[in-house]
Motif scaffolding. Structure first.
Motif, short mmCIF file in Angstrom:
data_model
loop_
_atom_site.label_atom_id
_atom_site.label_comp_id
_atom_site.label_asym_id
_atom_site.label_seq_id
_atom_site.Cartn_x
_atom_site.Cartn_y
_atom_site.Cartn_z
N TYR A 43 -16.56 -25.75 -12.29
CA TYR A 43 -16.41 -25.62 -11.52
C TYR A 43 -18.23 -26.30 -10.84
CZ TYR A 43 -12.74 -23.52 -10.06
OH TYR A 43 -10.87 -23.42 -9.75
N HIS A 44 -18.90 -26.20 -12.50
CA HIS A 44 -20.43 -26.26 -11.92
C HIS A 44 -20.71 -25.52 -11.07
CE1 HIS A 44 -18.34 -30.17 -14.24
NE2 HIS A 44 -19.10 -29.55 -15.03
N ALA A 45 -20.74 -25.00 -11.21
CA ALA A 45 -21.34 -23.54 -9.84
C ALA A 45 -21.79 -22.05 -10.59
CB ALA A 45 -20.14 -23.54 -9.00
N ARG A 46 -22.94 -21.43 -10.19
CA ARG A 46 -22.57 -20.61 -10.41
C ARG A 46 -22.50 -19.07 -10.00
NH1 ARG A 46 -26.24 -18.78 -14.49
NH2 ARG A 46 -27.72 -16.88 -14.15
N SER A 47 -22.15 -19.45 -8.77
CA SER A 47 -21.68 -18.81 -8.13
C SER A 47 -21.35 -19.12 -6.46
CB SER A 47 -22.81 -17.54 -7.20
OG SER A 47 -23.64 -18.20 -6.46
N LEU A 48 -20.48 -18.38 -5.82
CA LEU A 48 -19.72 -18.19 -4.98
C LEU A 48 -19.45 -16.41 -3.65
CD1 LEU A 48 -15.45 -19.78 -5.56
CD2 LEU A 48 -17.66 -20.88 -4.75
N PRO A 49 -19.64 -17.28 -2.28
CA PRO A 49 -18.83 -16.01 -1.18
C PRO A 49 -18.03 -15.74 -1.85
CG PRO A 49 -20.10 -17.61 -0.43
CD PRO A 49 -19.58 -18.30 -2.16
N ILE A 50 -17.83 -14.60 -2.07
CA ILE A 50 -16.39 -13.21 -1.79
C ILE A 50 -16.02 -12.86 -1.34
CG2 ILE A 50 -17.21 -11.11 -1.97
CD1 ILE A 50 -15.92 -10.34 -4.73
N ARG A 51 -14.67 -13.37 -1.34
CA ARG A 51 -13.54 -13.63 -0.16
C ARG A 51 -12.37 -12.08 -0.62
NH1 ARG A 51 -9.82 -18.07 1.71
NH2 ARG A 51 -8.60 -16.50 1.68
N LYS A 52 -11.57 -12.30 0.12
CA LYS A 52 -10.39 -11.63 0.10
C LYS A 52 -9.79 -12.65 -0.88
CE LYS A 52 -6.37 -9.05 2.45
NZ LYS A 52 -6.15 -8.65 3.95
N ASP A 53 -8.51 -11.34 -1.51
CA ASP A 53 -7.78 -11.96 -2.77
C ASP A 53 -7.96 -12.20 -4.07
OD1 ASP A 53 -4.92 -10.92 -1.05
OD2 ASP A 53 -4.83 -12.37 -0.70
N ASP A 54 -9.69 -13.20 -4.56
CA ASP A 54 -10.38 -13.51 -5.22
C ASP A 54 -9.24 -12.23 -6.85
OD1 ASP A 54 -11.21 -15.75 -4.47
OD2 ASP A 54 -13.28 -14.35 -4.63
N GLU A 55 -9.49 -12.60 -7.77
CA GLU A 55 -9.57 -11.78 -8.67
C GLU A 55 -11.17 -11.43 -9.36
OE1 GLU A 55 -5.90 -12.31 -11.29
OE2 GLU A 55 -4.78 -12.18 -9.27
N ILE A 56 -11.22 -10.54 -9.90
CA ILE A 56 -12.61 -10.00 -10.26
C ILE A 56 -12.60 -9.26 -11.35
CG2 ILE A 56 -13.81 -10.51 -7.94
CD1 ILE A 56 -13.53 -7.54 -8.69
N LEU A 57 -14.02 -9.13 -11.99
CA LEU A 57 -13.86 -7.73 -12.70
C LEU A 57 -14.83 -7.44 -12.78
CD1 LEU A 57 -13.81 -7.33 -16.53
CD2 LEU A 57 -15.30 -8.90 -16.57
#
Length: 130
Positions: A43-57
């Motif tokens: 995506y050529h992006a470093r970060s995104l605002p987090i939201r419900k249903d994102d899968e994370i580590l």
């Protein structure tokens, strides 16, 4: 180093007040999480605002290395809740444990039209700067 912008205060007191009194719309942006290395390339992006249903580590703290899905973004308390990250209270009730979004990495974002347009804008901005 001299102050560059005269329209922004460099006062610690004012910075902290602005941070902790920020409205929900600004908290959304402050509560961003980094993208995984593969997603950064994609995506050529470093970060995104987090939201419900994102899968994370989770990459820091007691639960380092654990994966899960975001069940709640609690902007008022600056935390997120992740499924499988909970503890049992002495009375038998289970409670979700809070995790700060800066301590996680997004491995699979939930994509919808708004998220896709945001990523497209970031991608265009990255292409323009190269």
């Amino acid at each position: 180093m001299a102050k560059i912008s005269t329209s922004v205060s460099s006062s610690r007191r004012k910075s902290r007040k602005a941070h902790f009194a920020a409205p929900s719309s600004i908290r959304r942006k402050i509560m961003s999480a980094s993208l995984s290395k593969e997603l950064r390339e994609k995506y050529h992006a470093r970060s995104l605002p987090i939201r419900k249903d994102d899968e994370i580590l989770i990459v820091r703290g007691e639960f380092k290395g654990r994966e899960g899905k975001v069940t709640e973004v609690y902007r008022k308390k600056w935390i997120i809740h992740v499924d499988k990250i909970s503890k049992e209270k002495p009375n038998g009730a289970t409670v979700q444990l809070p995790i700060h979004p800066s301590k996680v990495v997004i491995t699979k974002p939930k994509l919808d039209s708004d998220r896709n347009s945001l990523l497209a804008r970031k991608d265009a901005k990255a292409a323009k700067s190269e």
